[in-house]
Enzyme design. Structure first.
Site, PDB file in Angstrom:
ATOM      1  N   GLY A  52       0.829  -1.210   0.000  1.00 50.17           N
ATOM      2  CA  GLY A  52       0.000   0.000   0.000  1.00 50.17           C
ATOM      3  C   GLY A  52       0.856   1.249   0.000  1.00 50.17           C
ATOM      4  O   GLY A  52       0.604   2.190   0.760  1.00 50.17           O
ATOM      5  N   ALA A  53       1.874   1.259  -0.908  1.00 56.64           N
ATOM      6  CA  ALA A  53       2.864   2.350  -0.872  1.00 56.64           C
ATOM      7  C   ALA A  53       2.457   3.555  -1.708  1.00 56.64           C
ATOM      8  O   ALA A  53       3.210   4.517  -1.789  1.00 56.64           O
ATOM      9  CB  ALA A  53       4.216   1.824  -1.352  1.00 56.64           C
ATOM     10  N   ASN A  54       1.288   3.519  -2.322  1.00 58.41           N
ATOM     11  CA  ASN A  54       0.957   4.617  -3.240  1.00 58.41           C
ATOM     12  C   ASN A  54       0.274   5.810  -2.567  1.00 58.41           C
ATOM     13  O   ASN A  54       0.102   6.853  -3.185  1.00 58.41           O
ATOM     14  CB  ASN A  54       0.101   4.115  -4.418  1.00 58.41           C
ATOM     15  N   THR A  55      -0.096   5.669  -1.302  1.00 55.94           N
ATOM     16  CA  THR A  55      -0.737   6.810  -0.636  1.00 55.94           C
ATOM     17  C   THR A  55      -0.572   6.708   0.883  1.00 55.94           C
ATOM     18  O   THR A  55      -0.131   5.679   1.403  1.00 55.94           O
ATOM     19  CB  THR A  55      -2.239   6.871  -1.027  1.00 55.94           C
ATOM     20  N   GLY A  56      -0.927   7.799   1.562  1.00 55.66           N
ATOM     21  CA  GLY A  56      -0.968   7.798   3.034  1.00 55.66           C
ATOM     22  C   GLY A  56       0.339   7.396   3.692  1.00 55.66           C
ATOM     23  O   GLY A  56       1.428   7.800   3.276  1.00 55.66           O
ATOM     24  N   ILE A  57       0.222   6.576   4.721  1.00 62.23           N
ATOM     25  CA  ILE A  57       1.380   6.173   5.530  1.00 62.23           C
ATOM     26  C   ILE A  57       2.383   5.376   4.684  1.00 62.23           C
ATOM     27  O   ILE A  57       3.594   5.562   4.794  1.00 62.23           O
ATOM     28  CB  ILE A  57       0.899   5.327   6.730  1.00 62.23           C
ATOM     29  N   GLY A  58       1.868   4.509   3.818  1.00 61.46           N
ATOM     30  CA  GLY A  58       2.745   3.695   2.969  1.00 61.46           C
ATOM     31  C   GLY A  58       3.572   4.562   2.041  1.00 61.46           C
ATOM     32  O   GLY A  58       4.775   4.324   1.847  1.00 61.46           O
ATOM     33  N   SER A 182      -3.700  -0.942  14.494  1.00 57.95           N
ATOM     34  CA  SER A 182      -4.481   0.251  14.844  1.00 57.95           C
ATOM     35  C   SER A 182      -4.943   0.152  16.288  1.00 57.95           C
ATOM     36  O   SER A 182      -5.171  -0.952  16.803  1.00 57.95           O
ATOM     37  CB  SER A 182      -5.702   0.365  13.936  1.00 57.95           C
ATOM     38  N   TYR A 213     -13.119  -4.232  10.874  1.00 56.84           N
ATOM     39  CA  TYR A 213     -11.823  -3.540  10.798  1.00 56.84           C
ATOM     40  C   TYR A 213     -10.994  -3.853  12.052  1.00 56.84           C
ATOM     41  O   TYR A 213      -9.838  -4.262  11.957  1.00 56.84           O
ATOM     42  CB  TYR A 213     -12.051  -2.038  10.662  1.00 56.84           C
TER      43      TYR A 213
HETATM   44  N1  LIG Z   1      -4.842   6.920   8.971  1.00 56.29           N
HETATM   45  C1  LIG Z   1      -5.074   6.579  10.235  1.00 56.29           C
HETATM   46  O1  LIG Z   1      -5.524   7.396  11.039  1.00 56.29           O
HETATM   47  C2  LIG Z   1      -4.778   5.182  10.707  1.00 56.29           C
HETATM   48  C3  LIG Z   1      -4.986   4.877  12.061  1.00 56.29           C
HETATM   49  C4  LIG Z   1      -4.702   3.603  12.505  1.00 56.29           C
HETATM   50  C5  LIG Z   1      -4.225   2.646  11.637  1.00 56.29           C
HETATM   51  N2  LIG Z   1      -4.057   2.943  10.331  1.00 56.29           N
HETATM   52  C6  LIG Z   1      -3.555   1.867   9.437  1.00 56.29           C
HETATM   53  O2  LIG Z   1      -2.453   2.363   8.704  1.00 56.29           O
HETATM   54  C7  LIG Z   1      -2.384   1.721   7.440  1.00 56.29           C
HETATM   55  C8  LIG Z   1      -2.293   2.770   6.340  1.00 56.29           C
HETATM   56  O3  LIG Z   1      -3.381   3.631   6.485  1.00 56.29           O
HETATM   57  P1  LIG Z   1      -3.516   4.980   5.655  1.00 56.29           P
HETATM   58  O4  LIG Z   1      -4.197   5.958   6.523  1.00 56.29           O
HETATM   59  O5  LIG Z   1      -2.231   5.352   5.023  1.00 56.29           O
HETATM   60  O6  LIG Z   1      -4.564   4.477   4.563  1.00 56.29           O
HETATM   61  P2  LIG Z   1      -4.799   4.928   3.063  1.00 56.29           P
HETATM   62  O7  LIG Z   1      -4.316   6.308   2.834  1.00 56.29           O
HETATM   63  O8  LIG Z   1      -6.209   4.593   2.784  1.00 56.29           O
HETATM   64  O9  LIG Z   1      -3.855   3.919   2.244  1.00 56.29           O
HETATM   65  C9  LIG Z   1      -4.093   2.549   2.249  1.00 56.29           C
HETATM   66  C10 LIG Z   1      -3.210   1.886   1.236  1.00 56.29           C
HETATM   67  O10 LIG Z   1      -3.567   0.493   1.194  1.00 56.29           O
HETATM   68  C11 LIG Z   1      -3.764   0.131  -0.167  1.00 56.29           C
HETATM   69  N3  LIG Z   1      -4.683  -0.992  -0.334  1.00 56.29           N
HETATM   70  C12 LIG Z   1      -5.983  -1.073   0.006  1.00 56.29           C
HETATM   71  N4  LIG Z   1      -6.481  -2.247  -0.371  1.00 56.29           N
HETATM   72  C13 LIG Z   1      -5.471  -2.933  -0.958  1.00 56.29           C
HETATM   73  C14 LIG Z   1      -5.362  -4.202  -1.572  1.00 56.29           C
HETATM   74  N5  LIG Z   1      -6.407  -5.018  -1.695  1.00 56.29           N
HETATM   75  N6  LIG Z   1      -4.165  -4.585  -2.074  1.00 56.29           N
HETATM   76  C15 LIG Z   1      -3.096  -3.753  -1.994  1.00 56.29           C
HETATM   77  N7  LIG Z   1      -3.134  -2.546  -1.444  1.00 56.29           N
HETATM   78  C16 LIG Z   1      -4.315  -2.134  -0.938  1.00 56.29           C
HETATM   79  C17 LIG Z   1      -4.342   1.384  -0.804  1.00 56.29           C
HETATM   80  O11 LIG Z   1      -4.270   1.287  -2.215  1.00 56.29           O
HETATM   81  P3  LIG Z   1      -5.318   2.104  -3.166  1.00 56.29           P
HETATM   82  O12 LIG Z   1      -4.834   3.514  -3.219  1.00 56.29           O
HETATM   83  O13 LIG Z   1      -5.219   1.372  -4.460  1.00 56.29           O
HETATM   84  O14 LIG Z   1      -6.664   1.999  -2.512  1.00 56.29           O
HETATM   85  C18 LIG Z   1      -3.419   2.420  -0.191  1.00 56.29           C
HETATM   86  O15 LIG Z   1      -2.193   2.436  -0.865  1.00 56.29           O
HETATM   87  C19 LIG Z   1      -3.641   0.860   7.327  1.00 56.29           C
HETATM   88  O16 LIG Z   1      -3.300  -0.478   7.628  1.00 56.29           O
HETATM   89  C20 LIG Z   1      -4.563   1.427   8.391  1.00 56.29           C
HETATM   90  O17 LIG Z   1      -5.431   0.442   8.904  1.00 56.29           O
HETATM   91  C21 LIG Z   1      -4.317   4.188   9.835  1.00 56.29           C
END
Ligand SMILES: NC(=O)c1ccc[n+]([C@@H]2O[C@H](COP(=O)([O-])OP(=O)(O)OC[C@H]3O[C@@H](n4cnc5c(N)ncnc54)[C@H](OP(=O)(O)O)[C@@H]3O)[C@@H](O)[C@H]2O)c1
Length: 259
Positions: A52-58, A182, A213
């Protein structure tokens, strides 16, 4: 008109209450945001895999590790989104020759297996595997493999990827496996892990999104602990497995998935 000593007492009480509120709010914000790693540590020569390296934390993790010298494999499910993210990272100073996209849809066991085969073909060892990708969606949906989609994407897909890559993580001098979990795991307990019902529609006092979740995130933590225990049991001491809560924030993707 109030006597001066009473005025002073009121002003002091208001000041103390105000300072205490600010102090507590700051502590709460720090707790919600989580810690931040700011040390100038090099990742020179490291081979890193980020899901999931294309957006957000990744995205930020992949970018930062590349900037610090690592060769980073971006495991993403969508080629165009991966390409756009890669270009953004290169514009931000990343080295393109150390930034490689490999297709990986974590909601498909076939895709995860193909991705692992590709990685093993390219590398004899991996130093850091970051199981980051995650979804939170509001509808009940099953994958092509017949599992509830959050359960498979957030947990089963990463579990399989880790199992398949473990032999080459063990080849690293200092292997690191990191599961991005999380704080939501606190909403459920091990009692919510009846595998007979894990892929079935739930009816629960807490909302279904929360239970699916949170359960997948608790599984990320249990996976890290159990794998760690098993590695030590096998006498493997060069690989550590950890899970983390990254802090709370909203990326554009979060809004899209949640709405
Ligand atoms: N943000 C928060 O506040 C928060 C809090 C607690 C935990 N987390 C955890 O932190 C991690 C990253 O969160 P984030 O906020 O950066 O989320 P995000 O911005 O929604 O990014 C999620 C990433 O996962 C990828 N993904 C989703 N489904 C996938 C699949 N089937 N195969 C491969 N890649 C997939 C997405 O790809 P696409 O762009 O193609 O959808 C995107 O690159 C997650 O595990 C989340 O549960 C986040």
């Amino acid at each position: 008109m109030l006597p001066i000593s009473r005025n002073v007492r009121i002003v002091t009480a208001v000041a103390v209450a105000g300072s205490l509120t600010v102090f507590l709010l700051r502590r709460y914000r720090r707790f919600i945001n989580g810690g931040q790693f700011t040390e100038d540590v090099s990742a020179e020569g490291k081979i890193v895999v980020v899901t999931g390296a294309n957006t957000g934390i990744g995205f930020e993790t992949a970018k930062e590790l590349n900037l610090r010298g690592a060769k980073v494999y971006m495991l993403c499910r969508h080629p165009l989104r991966a390409q756009t993210a890669r270009e953004k990272m290169i514009k931000a100073g990343c080295d393109a020759s150390r930034l490689i996209y490999i297709h990986c849809d974590l909601s498909s066991f076939k895709s995860v297996r193909e991705c692992a085969v590709e990685l093993i073909k390219r590398e004899s060892h991996i130093d850091i595997l970051i199981n980051n990708a995650g979804i939170m969606i509001e509808i009940f949906k099953k994958t092509e493999d017949g599992h509830e989609i959050m359960w498979q994407t957030n947990y089963l897909g990463h579990f399989l990827l880790t199992e398949l890559l473990l032999p080459i993580v063990e080849n690293s001098k200092k292997g690191r496996i990191i599961n991005v979990a999380s704080i939501n795991e606190r909403l459920v307990s091990y009692r919510d892990f009846d595998l007979r019902y894990i892929d079935a529609p739930e009816s629960s006092l807490i909302s279904e999104v929360d239970i699916y979740y949170s359960r997948s995130k608790l599984a990320n933590i249990m996976h890290a602990r159990e794998l760690s225990r098993r590695l030590r049991h096998r006498g493997i001491n060069n690989v550590t497995v950890n899970s983390l809560h990254p802090g709370q924030f909203h990326t554009l993707n979060n809004f899209i998935s949640l709405s």
